[in-house]
Write a protein that holds these residues in place. Structure first.
Motif, short mmCIF file in Angstrom:
data_model
loop_
_atom_site.label_atom_id
_atom_site.label_comp_id
_atom_site.label_asym_id
_atom_site.label_seq_id
_atom_site.Cartn_x
_atom_site.Cartn_y
_atom_site.Cartn_z
N GLY A 82 0.82 -1.21 0.00
CA GLY A 82 0.00 0.00 0.00
C GLY A 82 0.85 1.26 0.00
O GLY A 82 1.84 1.35 0.73
N ILE A 83 0.47 2.22 -0.84
CA ILE A 83 1.12 3.52 -0.88
C ILE A 83 0.09 4.55 -0.48
O ILE A 83 -0.93 4.71 -1.13
N SER A 133 0.59 -4.41 -10.92
CA SER A 133 0.99 -5.78 -10.61
C SER A 133 2.49 -5.89 -10.39
O SER A 133 2.96 -6.87 -9.81
N GLU A 134 3.26 -4.91 -10.86
CA GLU A 134 4.69 -4.89 -10.64
C GLU A 134 5.07 -3.64 -9.86
O GLU A 134 4.23 -2.85 -9.48
N GLY A 135 6.38 -3.45 -9.66
CA GLY A 135 6.85 -2.28 -8.92
C GLY A 135 6.91 -2.53 -7.43
O GLY A 135 6.33 -3.48 -6.91
N ASP A 160 -7.74 -0.69 -0.72
CA ASP A 160 -7.46 -0.31 0.67
C ASP A 160 -5.95 -0.22 0.84
O ASP A 160 -5.28 -1.22 1.14
N ALA A 161 -5.40 0.97 0.63
CA ALA A 161 -3.94 1.14 0.69
C ALA A 161 -3.43 0.93 2.11
O ALA A 161 -2.32 0.42 2.30
N ALA A 162 -4.20 1.33 3.10
CA ALA A 162 -3.75 1.18 4.49
C ALA A 162 -3.52 -0.29 4.83
O ALA A 162 -2.59 -0.63 5.56
N ALA A 163 -4.36 -1.17 4.29
CA ALA A 163 -4.23 -2.60 4.55
C ALA A 163 -3.40 -3.31 3.48
O ALA A 163 -3.03 -4.46 3.65
N VAL A 191 0.95 -1.18 -5.07
CA VAL A 191 1.91 -1.64 -6.08
C VAL A 191 2.35 -3.06 -5.75
O VAL A 191 2.19 -3.52 -4.62
N GLY A 192 2.91 -3.73 -6.75
CA GLY A 192 3.41 -5.08 -6.52
C GLY A 192 2.32 -6.08 -6.20
O GLY A 192 2.59 -7.11 -5.56
N ALA A 193 1.09 -5.83 -6.66
CA ALA A 193 -0.02 -6.76 -6.44
C ALA A 193 -0.09 -7.71 -7.63
O ALA A 193 -0.81 -7.47 -8.61
#
Length: 557
Positions: free
Chosen positions: A8-9, A177-179, A215-218, A198-200
């Motif tokens: 999460g960012i 999906s990357e990063g 949900d970036a926090a999670a 990112v990276g999902a």
């Protein structure tokens, strides 16, 4: 309800329908040229120059960190070594399209092999190649879709040129999906306050039009959410928006315990925005921007100009400046150009500065002169200076003595390696303060390179081992009556911020866009609450259970 996990960012939550980024252009085939090598070379040079100018223009429009990123991309496009590689391939009688694609791919593979910070730049090089090939073909480069309604943008990765100019009225959230957390996508998303993950890896399966919660926090994307989940997410988003628009107040716990909320800044240009968002000062000013863009160390006069601008923007407030932290993912030829098998454990931070003391002395000279110049024209800022990557008491004494020699009144150290945390009580007998860099402290505690995606799951400051080291540092500060701040990304997590205060942190510094969330979270807990929540996290066995334990303890108010 299904969840796709990533990094999460930011701290927000958003919901909407997916719109996928268009795929890359088809790669050119290895066909012979019909116009000859000289004409193909002219086409290639013109296309590269046009793309470089476009990137620079986008950077001027975007400003801030985006401008620096895009200007770096433009320089990458016109790298003489890369041009030579293209020319070599053209000499075989192939087309400019193929020569560009093959040469750029070769450079990309080299960056990927290096890994770390340079590995993260491979995606930037791919984007430049796609833009050059599109220009040569006379077609539009792949870009952000326009479905005609607000959307959640899903992409393999997002080029800096696209991230910099995203329409925030249309892009509700970003999922790649990357990063990783240090990719330019992550850096720019954080600066712009975009809800992002990112990276999902499993995000590649998301389809156009499906509704998701980001949900970036999670660090999760919720697919096929229920009506209850959608409502709950909207309530969270509304509460966050209300907190962000609330009147600015100093950071404090519910019982009135002051917890100054400071900003992490990478250049003086971000000062005005930080103040507008409620920063009570600067907890980390990274000076690397002055050094990384040059083949030689900046002069004292060049440094002084930048420091004066910063200090003038924060008159009457604390400004913590970190001495040059180079090495590892930020190599500098004039500081340390020797090859190291593991630069993260090599000559970096204060170690590199001690080996090149003239650079450190010039930096302290510029800081002292800037402080005096600002004080001569009005109220001074409260300048604090700290050394990066301190591991021993002797290093502490060296830096503090040198800073005193130049008239620096408040000299401290970064606590980024376990040795410094374990010796915090002794280190703080000599240092005036300590600032915990949670990113590196987590990296060294967990033996997990913070820039390596394959071990990203270990890079979690919630891990009890990391929390114990933070408490040891907080205890060392309390024993000596010395302040202990937090300046890593951990401070931007609203619940973890409460835990950090419970562990002994006396101030928190973060990206300015996170200030409102953390300010609101602190207001809901007393110091006793914070200590109780921290103890619950410390009693856990791993990061996930520590976070869950803290959440449970926080709900018992």
């Amino acid at each position: 309800m299904n969840q796709i996990h990533g990094v999460g960012i930011g701290l927000g939550v958003a919901q909407g329908r997916v719109a996928r980024m268009s795929g890359p252009l088809a790669l050119p085939t290895e066909e012979p040229s019909a116009i000859g090598a000289e004409a193909e070379a002219a086409r290639a040079r013109e296309a590269v120059a046009a793309v470089a100018r476009e990137l620079e223009a986008r950077g001027q429009v975007a400003g801030g960190a985006a401008r620096d990123v895009l200007e770096a991309q433009a320089m990458m496009a016109e790298d003489p070594a890369l041009e030579a590689e293209v020319t070599t391939r053209l000499s075989t009688g192939r087309t400019a399209e193929w020569a560009v694609a093959d040469a750029f791919a070769s450079f990309r593979d080299q960056l990927t092999a290096v890994g770390g910070y340079l590995g993260e730049r491979a995606a930037d090089l791919d984007d430049v190649a796609q833009r050059v090939i599109a220009h040569l073909r006379g077609v539009a480069a792949p870009g952000v879709p326009d479905p005609g309604h607000p959307f959640v943008l899903v992409a393999t990765d997002l080029a800096p040129a696209d991230t910099a100019l995203l329409d925030l009225d249309q892009v509700l959230a970003l999922v790649t999906s990357e990063g990783g957390p240090t990719s330019h996508t992550a850096i720019l998303a954080r600066e712009k306050g975009i809800v992002a993950i990112v990276g999902a890896a499993d995000a590649a399966g998301l389809a156009d039009g499906e509704t998701v919660i980001v949900d970036a926090a999670a660090g999760v994307v919720i697919t096929d959410p229920s009506a209850e989940e959608l409502t709950r997410a909207q309530h969270r988003a509304d509460a966050r928006a209300a907190a962000a628009s609330a009147p600015l107040t100093p950071g404090a716990l519910a019982d009135g315990t002051a917890v100054p909320l400071l900003a992490n800044l990478g250049s003086p240009d971000g000062a005005a925005e930080a103040v507008a968002l409620g920063a009570e000062g600067v907890g980390l000013f990274r000076t690397e921007f002055l050094f990384l863009s040059s083949q030689n160390a900046p002069t004292v006069a060049q440094q002084r100009e930048a420091y004066e601008k910063l200090l003038a923007a924060f008159r009457g407030r604390k400004v913590v400046v970190r001495a040059l932290d180079a090495g590892a993912d930020k190599p500098l030829a004039f500081l340390n150009d020797a090859h190291e098998e593991n630069p993260a454990l090599g000559l970096r931070g204060l170690r590199a500065l001690r080996a090149n003391e003239d650079i450190l002395r010039e930096q302290l000279t510029a800081l002292a002169e800037a402080d005096a110049a600002v004080a001569a024209t009005g109220e001074a800022a409260d300048l604090w200076v700290m050394a990066p990557m301190v591991a021993t008491v002797s290093e502490t004494r060296y830096f503090v003595a040198l800073a005193r020699e130049y008239g620096i009144r408040t000299a401290g150290v970064m606590v980024e390696v376990p040795a410094a945390a374990l010796l915090a009580d002794r280190i703080l007998r000599d240092a005036d303060f300590a600032s915990i860099g949670t990113n590196d402290l987590t990296q060294y505690t967990m033996a997990a390179d913070r820039l390596l995606g394959s071990v990203a799951s270990f890079q979690d400051p919630w891990h009890p081992a990391v929390l114990r080291l933070i408490r040891a540092t907080g205890d060392g500060g309390a024993a000596g009556g010395k302040p202990v701040g937090i300046c890593g990304e951990a401070a931007a997590d609203p619940l973890l911020a409460v835990v950090l205060v419970g562990l002994g942190a006396t101030s928190l510094s973060m990206a300015p866009t996170a200030l409102a969330d953390v300010r609101q979270s602190l207001k809901t807990h007393s110091l006793d609450d914070a200590r109780r929540i921290a103890e619950a996290a410390l009693a856990a066995d791993d990061a996930a259970s520590a976070r869950a334990a803290a959440q449970a303890a926080a709900s018992l108010r």
